[in-house]
Design a protein around this motif. Structure first.
Motif, PDB file in Angstrom:
ATOM      1  N   HIS A   3     119.429 -53.962  47.050  1.00  0.00           N
ATOM      2  CA  HIS A   3     118.856 -54.315  46.758  1.00  0.00           C
ATOM      3  C   HIS A   3     116.970 -52.852  46.239  1.00  0.00           C
ATOM      4  CE1 HIS A   3     120.736 -57.959  47.288  1.00  0.00           C
ATOM      5  NE2 HIS A   3     119.505 -58.736  47.232  1.00  0.00           N
ATOM      6  N   VAL A  48     118.564 -43.636  59.689  1.00  0.00           N
ATOM      7  CA  VAL A  48     117.891 -44.151  60.452  1.00  0.00           C
ATOM      8  C   VAL A  48     117.576 -45.278  60.002  1.00  0.00           C
ATOM      9  CG1 VAL A  48     115.259 -44.041  61.068  1.00  0.00           C
ATOM     10  CG2 VAL A  48     116.181 -41.505  59.840  1.00  0.00           C
ATOM     11  N   ASP A  78     112.958 -45.772  54.491  1.00  0.00           N
ATOM     12  CA  ASP A  78     113.174 -45.371  53.151  1.00  0.00           C
ATOM     13  C   ASP A  78     113.839 -44.162  52.774  1.00  0.00           C
ATOM     14  OD1 ASP A  78     110.506 -46.441  53.130  1.00  0.00           O
ATOM     15  OD2 ASP A  78     111.012 -46.972  51.353  1.00  0.00           O
ATOM     16  N   LEU A 120     113.434 -52.058  47.306  1.00  0.00           N
ATOM     17  CA  LEU A 120     112.488 -52.205  47.295  1.00  0.00           C
ATOM     18  C   LEU A 120     111.337 -52.134  46.607  1.00  0.00           C
ATOM     19  CD1 LEU A 120     110.587 -54.018  49.646  1.00  0.00           C
ATOM     20  CD2 LEU A 120     109.094 -51.419  49.761  1.00  0.00           C
ATOM     21  N   GLY A 154     115.619 -33.288  61.317  1.00  0.00           N
ATOM     22  CA  GLY A 154     115.119 -33.959  60.782  1.00  0.00           C
ATOM     23  C   GLY A 154     115.683 -34.908  61.480  1.00  0.00           C
ATOM     24  N   MET A 155     116.638 -36.109  60.937  1.00  0.00           N
ATOM     25  CA  MET A 155     118.033 -36.852  61.542  1.00  0.00           C
ATOM     26  C   MET A 155     117.552 -36.705  63.200  1.00  0.00           C
ATOM     27  SD  MET A 155     122.015 -37.132  61.815  1.00  0.00           S
ATOM     28  CE  MET A 155     121.692 -35.904  62.811  1.00  0.00           C
ATOM     29  N   ASN A 156     118.040 -35.768  63.853  1.00  0.00           N
ATOM     30  CA  ASN A 156     117.190 -36.543  65.825  1.00  0.00           C
ATOM     31  C   ASN A 156     116.219 -36.688  65.769  1.00  0.00           C
ATOM     32  OD1 ASN A 156     120.114 -35.128  66.534  1.00  0.00           O
ATOM     33  ND2 ASN A 156     119.683 -33.157  65.173  1.00  0.00           N
ATOM     34  N   ARG A 171     128.085 -36.955  57.339  1.00  0.00           N
ATOM     35  CA  ARG A 171     126.420 -37.439  56.996  1.00  0.00           C
ATOM     36  C   ARG A 171     127.122 -38.506  56.539  1.00  0.00           C
ATOM     37  NH1 ARG A 171     121.461 -37.088  55.291  1.00  0.00           N
ATOM     38  NH2 ARG A 171     121.010 -34.963  54.930  1.00  0.00           N
ATOM     39  N   GLY A 217     117.258 -28.426  62.161  1.00  0.00           N
ATOM     40  CA  GLY A 217     118.740 -29.452  62.063  1.00  0.00           C
ATOM     41  C   GLY A 217     117.408 -30.493  62.957  1.00  0.00           C
ATOM     42  N   GLU A 256     119.247 -52.121  51.250  1.00  0.00           N
ATOM     43  CA  GLU A 256     119.614 -51.091  50.679  1.00  0.00           C
ATOM     44  C   GLU A 256     119.833 -50.344  49.045  1.00  0.00           C
ATOM     45  OE1 GLU A 256     119.858 -47.061  52.088  1.00  0.00           O
ATOM     46  OE2 GLU A 256     120.885 -46.718  49.472  1.00  0.00           O
ATOM     47  N   MET A 257     119.197 -49.689  48.708  1.00  0.00           N
ATOM     48  CA  MET A 257     119.128 -49.198  47.466  1.00  0.00           C
ATOM     49  C   MET A 257     120.272 -49.523  46.660  1.00  0.00           C
ATOM     50  SD  MET A 257     116.437 -46.717  45.969  1.00  0.00           S
ATOM     51  CE  MET A 257     116.525 -44.984  45.845  1.00  0.00           C
ATOM     52  N   ARG A 258     121.351 -48.499  47.392  1.00  0.00           N
ATOM     53  CA  ARG A 258     122.558 -47.984  46.865  1.00  0.00           C
ATOM     54  C   ARG A 258     123.584 -49.017  46.758  1.00  0.00           C
ATOM     55  NH1 ARG A 258     123.104 -43.217  50.491  1.00  0.00           N
ATOM     56  NH2 ARG A 258     122.552 -44.456  51.616  1.00  0.00           N
ATOM     57  N   ASP A 279     112.496 -39.815  57.427  1.00  0.00           N
ATOM     58  CA  ASP A 279     111.478 -39.246  56.595  1.00  0.00           C
ATOM     59  C   ASP A 279     110.453 -39.757  56.386  1.00  0.00           C
ATOM     60  OD1 ASP A 279     114.033 -37.088  57.354  1.00  0.00           O
ATOM     61  OD2 ASP A 279     114.071 -36.895  55.397  1.00  0.00           O
ATOM     62  N   LEU A 325     125.774 -32.105  59.461  1.00  0.00           N
ATOM     63  CA  LEU A 325     124.128 -32.613  60.278  1.00  0.00           C
ATOM     64  C   LEU A 325     124.276 -31.599  61.361  1.00  0.00           C
ATOM     65  CD1 LEU A 325     123.405 -35.836  58.779  1.00  0.00           C
ATOM     66  CD2 LEU A 325     121.872 -34.140  57.894  1.00  0.00           C
ATOM     67  N   ALA A 326     124.116 -30.908  61.439  1.00  0.00           N
ATOM     68  CA  ALA A 326     124.118 -30.605  63.175  1.00  0.00           C
ATOM     69  C   ALA A 326     123.176 -32.023  64.019  1.00  0.00           C
ATOM     70  CB  ALA A 326     123.020 -29.781  63.008  1.00  0.00           C
ATOM     71  N   GLY A 345     115.927 -49.600  53.790  1.00  0.00           N
ATOM     72  CA  GLY A 345     116.459 -48.637  53.706  1.00  0.00           C
ATOM     73  C   GLY A 345     117.682 -48.201  54.434  1.00  0.00           C
TER      74      GLY A 345
HETATM   75  P1  FAD Z   1     116.944 -40.894  54.686  1.00  0.00           P
HETATM   76  O1  FAD Z   1     118.493 -40.754  54.672  1.00  0.00           O
HETATM   77  O2  FAD Z   1     116.375 -40.194  52.963  1.00  0.00           O
HETATM   78  O3  FAD Z   1     117.550 -42.886  53.916  1.00  0.00           O
HETATM   79  C1  FAD Z   1     116.655 -43.354  53.341  1.00  0.00           C
HETATM   80  C2  FAD Z   1     117.086 -44.744  52.701  1.00  0.00           C
HETATM   81  O4  FAD Z   1     117.161 -45.574  52.414  1.00  0.00           O
HETATM   82  C3  FAD Z   1     118.629 -43.914  51.560  1.00  0.00           C
HETATM   83  O5  FAD Z   1     119.548 -44.761  51.703  1.00  0.00           O
HETATM   84  C4  FAD Z   1     117.979 -44.402  50.634  1.00  0.00           C
HETATM   85  O6  FAD Z   1     119.415 -45.014  49.364  1.00  0.00           O
HETATM   86  C5  FAD Z   1     116.986 -45.633  50.774  1.00  0.00           C
HETATM   87  N1  FAD Z   1     115.924 -46.394  49.807  1.00  0.00           N
HETATM   88  C6  FAD Z   1     115.211 -45.447  49.209  1.00  0.00           C
HETATM   89  N2  FAD Z   1     114.155 -46.129  48.989  1.00  0.00           N
HETATM   90  C7  FAD Z   1     114.777 -47.311  48.635  1.00  0.00           C
HETATM   91  C8  FAD Z   1     113.599 -48.760  48.489  1.00  0.00           C
HETATM   92  N3  FAD Z   1     112.630 -48.354  47.877  1.00  0.00           N
HETATM   93  N4  FAD Z   1     114.296 -49.590  48.509  1.00  0.00           N
HETATM   94  C9  FAD Z   1     115.733 -50.183  49.452  1.00  0.00           C
HETATM   95  N5  FAD Z   1     116.439 -48.922  49.862  1.00  0.00           N
HETATM   96  C10 FAD Z   1     115.842 -47.997  49.345  1.00  0.00           C
HETATM   97  N6  FAD Z   1     118.780 -33.512  59.768  1.00  0.00           N
HETATM   98  C11 FAD Z   1     119.227 -33.198  61.182  1.00  0.00           C
HETATM   99  O7  FAD Z   1     118.751 -33.277  61.949  1.00  0.00           O
HETATM  100  N7  FAD Z   1     120.182 -31.976  61.532  1.00  0.00           N
HETATM  101  C12 FAD Z   1     120.552 -31.416  60.507  1.00  0.00           C
HETATM  102  O8  FAD Z   1     121.466 -30.770  60.485  1.00  0.00           O
HETATM  103  C13 FAD Z   1     120.271 -31.935  58.897  1.00  0.00           C
HETATM  104  N8  FAD Z   1     120.076 -30.795  58.009  1.00  0.00           N
HETATM  105  C14 FAD Z   1     119.762 -30.887  56.532  1.00  0.00           C
HETATM  106  C15 FAD Z   1     120.341 -30.096  55.463  1.00  0.00           C
HETATM  107  C16 FAD Z   1     119.037 -30.439  54.537  1.00  0.00           C
HETATM  108  C17 FAD Z   1     120.012 -29.671  53.146  1.00  0.00           C
HETATM  109  C18 FAD Z   1     118.444 -31.301  54.136  1.00  0.00           C
HETATM  110  C19 FAD Z   1     118.028 -31.707  52.808  1.00  0.00           C
HETATM  111  C20 FAD Z   1     118.035 -32.077  54.937  1.00  0.00           C
HETATM  112  C21 FAD Z   1     118.919 -32.090  56.311  1.00  0.00           C
HETATM  113  N9  FAD Z   1     118.533 -32.827  57.655  1.00  0.00           N
HETATM  114  C22 FAD Z   1     119.187 -32.920  58.617  1.00  0.00           C
HETATM  115  C23 FAD Z   1     117.471 -33.696  57.532  1.00  0.00           C
HETATM  116  C24 FAD Z   1     117.934 -35.270  57.482  1.00  0.00           C
HETATM  117  O9  FAD Z   1     118.803 -35.785  56.199  1.00  0.00           O
HETATM  118  C25 FAD Z   1     116.933 -36.521  57.192  1.00  0.00           C
HETATM  119  O10 FAD Z   1     115.640 -36.290  57.882  1.00  0.00           O
HETATM  120  C26 FAD Z   1     117.616 -37.702  57.799  1.00  0.00           C
HETATM  121  O11 FAD Z   1     118.435 -38.109  56.508  1.00  0.00           O
HETATM  122  C27 FAD Z   1     116.534 -39.514  57.274  1.00  0.00           C
HETATM  123  O12 FAD Z   1     117.169 -39.964  57.671  1.00  0.00           O
HETATM  124  P2  FAD Z   1     116.637 -41.556  56.620  1.00  0.00           P
HETATM  125  O13 FAD Z   1     117.228 -42.470  57.038  1.00  0.00           O
HETATM  126  O14 FAD Z   1     114.713 -41.477  57.070  1.00  0.00           O
HETATM  127  O15 FAD Z   1     116.444 -41.255  55.760  1.00  0.00           O
END
Ligand code: FAD
Length: 471
Positions: free
Chosen positions: A131, A16, A163, A133, A313-315, A108, A311, A35-37, A301, A53-54, A12
């Motif tokens: 790629h 994160v 991911d 998983l 999730g990412m933090n 973002r 706000g 990364e799959m995309r 996530d 995002l905040a 992923g």
């Molecule tokens: P993701 O962002 O989901 O990234 C996962 C990555 O893994 C993606 O690029 C995906 O393509 C890749 N992937 C998935 N499966 C596979 C696989 N099998 N093989 C290879 N790659 C794969 N958080 C904040 O802190 N502040 C905010 O203001 C905020 N606002 C938000 C508003 C909305 C409407 C939403 C829905 C969420 C918000 N969030 C916010 C939460 C935040 O977006 C997430 O917590 C954050 O994106 C999590 O990051 P991540 O890298 O864990 O997961």
């Protein structure tokens, strides 16, 4: 060096995963990031609309540790307060914290791009776009990825699942250990809507605010972008989205509930957006453990998806990277110690913020309209000003500090109890004063007068405390 001989796989390349790669590479490991995309930085079509995002303290500290804080904040917009839009078009700000405290609106894609570019610049990180998983084995460390035209098999010492909410790494863990898992969809969905820049090219509303149109059962919010636009998001029950099926219904709904926003967005944008997009679901995920043996870990996530209302999730995902890094510092290359310690130190806090995020939806769409909520905020701020080290409001602990999320909840409960007692004491004191005054005026017995006034005051105090608790 031992670190150089260990291979780490990060699944992923979202927010994160790309940050985690930077942290782990700094420890000397060889990192493959999958990364799959495809690489969105090379694709001009994804740069059209901004989604923001905040970013707050926990995220900023993580960026600081990999040397990216300044770069990211330079292209962010500080938001010092919520700006509440009433139905009659009036606006009023509610500050997030003390003067000088703010959260940041960041793009973002821009942030993800900065993190990927930083990861790419490290000699010991290789990024593999396209790629996906397909499977991984937590006992052997074997992974299988599919690309457009091939299957790639590799074996790793450590696999970190970043991911996202529907994590494939998490799924593979579930089959191999006693894994607790809970997934909850809320009945509300979200849809983004773009506020264009004003005619002069600037922002069409006050810039440094997170704008909220709280309508009790649903809400619209908007965060500013550098190009003068705002990204709006409607959060509403799916049932309500389903009722908006014709241009007339959409315009009437906006005219009745968000009239000032309708003026800024224009009828065409509102109709085109709502009739062409599908409302997206919001999911919370709680699970444990976050690791399996010394081979597999999930963060971000993948471990704790939450609704977006705090706000965090990412933090919180960025803070996971700090915690993992600290544990690697503490236990060196012994993943057999690092991974269980991560689960032990993170599960309770992650579950706490998942709960707080759900609670904050009610605060954002409903409580901000209530007098008791505002009174509680004022009391909290006053006590925080008087006792800065002892009385820190919940929002401040979560957003402007690294206080563990679970402790923030415990502290808030303690504060509720203290406030309850203070209010009771104030009510008793006021009642005694009022009774004494009444005795002097009416010459009645002190005991009788006290009894009458006490029962009235007790009734009022209990209603007030109840109100404050709900706030
Ligand atoms: P993701 O962002 O989901 O990234 C996962 C990555 O893994 C993606 O690029 C995906 O393509 C890749 N992937 C998935 N499966 C596979 C696989 N099998 N093989 C290879 N790659 C794969 N958080 C904040 O802190 N502040 C905010 O203001 C905020 N606002 C938000 C508003 C909305 C409407 C939403 C829905 C969420 C918000 N969030 C916010 C939460 C935040 O977006 C997430 O917590 C954050 O994106 C999590 O990051 P991540 O890298 O864990 O997961």
């Amino acid at each position: 060096m031992e670190a150089e001989r260990k291979n780490v796989c990060i699944v992923g390349g979202g927010l994160v995963g790309s940050l985690c790669a930077c942290f782990i590479a700094k420890r000397g490991y060889k990192v493959d990031l999958f990364e799959m995309r495809q690489d969105f930085r090379a694709d001009a079509t994804v740069h059209g609309r901004s989604i923001n995002l905040a970013l707050s303290h926990r995220g900023l500290e993580a960026l600081e540790r990999v040397g990216l804080r300044e770069k990211v904040t330079k292209s962010g917009i500080p938001m010092h307060a919520r700006m509440i839009h009433s139905l009659d078009g009036k606006t009023r700000p509610i500050p997030y914290g003390r003067t000088g405290q703010f959260i940041m609106s960041v793009d973002r894609m821009g942030l993800n791009g900065v993190l990927l570019t930083e990861a790419e610049s490290q000699p010991n990180i290789t990024i593999h776009f396209g790629h996906k998983l397909v499977s991984c084995d937590p006992t052997t460390g074997e992974t299988v990825f599919s690309t457009d035209d091939s299957t790639v098999k590799r074996t790793y010492d450590l696999i970190v699942g970043c991911d996202g909410a529907f994590s494939a790494v998490r799924k593979s863990m579930m089959r191999h250990c006693r894994f607790d898992y809970e997934q909850r969809y809320i009945e509300h969905g979200y849809m983004e809507i773009a506020f264009p820049p004003s005619e002069s090219g600037g922002h069409c509303m006050a810039t440094n605010y997170l704008h909220i149109w709280p309508r009790n059962q649903f809400m619209l919010i908007a965060l500013p972008n550098l190009d003068g636009s705002f990204t709006g998001t409607m959060f509403m029950p799916f049932e309500l989205f389903d009722q908006l099926k014709s241009p007339e219904a959409v315009v009437k709904f906006y005219r009745d509930t968000f009239p000032d926003a309708l003026e800024l967005l224009g009828e065409k944008t509102v109709v085109d957006t709502i009739l062409s997009l599908k409302a997206l679901p919001l999911v919370s995920i709680r699970c444990q453990p976050y690791h399996l043996n010394d081979k597999m870990l999930i963060i971000g996530d993948a471990a704790h998806a939450m609704v977006p209302f705090y706000g965090q999730g990412m933090n919180c995902g960025f803070e996971d990277c700090i915690i993992l890094d600290d544990l690697m510092q503490q236990f060196g290359h012994d993943f057999g110690k690092v991974l269980p310690a991560f689960t032990n130190s993170r599960v309770e806090d992650a579950h706490a913020i998942v709960d707080l995020a759900l609670y904050n939806y009610i605060e954002m769409r409903q409580s901000v309209n209530s007098v008791t909520f505002l009174l509680r905020k004022k009391l909290d701020n006053a006590l925080n000003w008087l006792l800065p080290n002892h009385w820190v409001p919940l929002y401040t602990m979560v957003t402007f500090s690294r206080t563990p999320y679970s402790r923030a909840i415990t502290d808030r409960r303690w504060q509720d109890r203290v406030l309850g007692r203070l209010l009771c004491a104030a009510a008793v004191a006021a009642s005694v004063c009022a009774a004494c005054a009444a005795c002097a005026v009416h010459r009645v017995g002190v005991t009788r007068a006290l009894r009458t006034h006490w029962s009235q005051m007790a009734f009022r105090a209990s209603r007030m405390i109840e109100g404050l608790r709900k706030a």
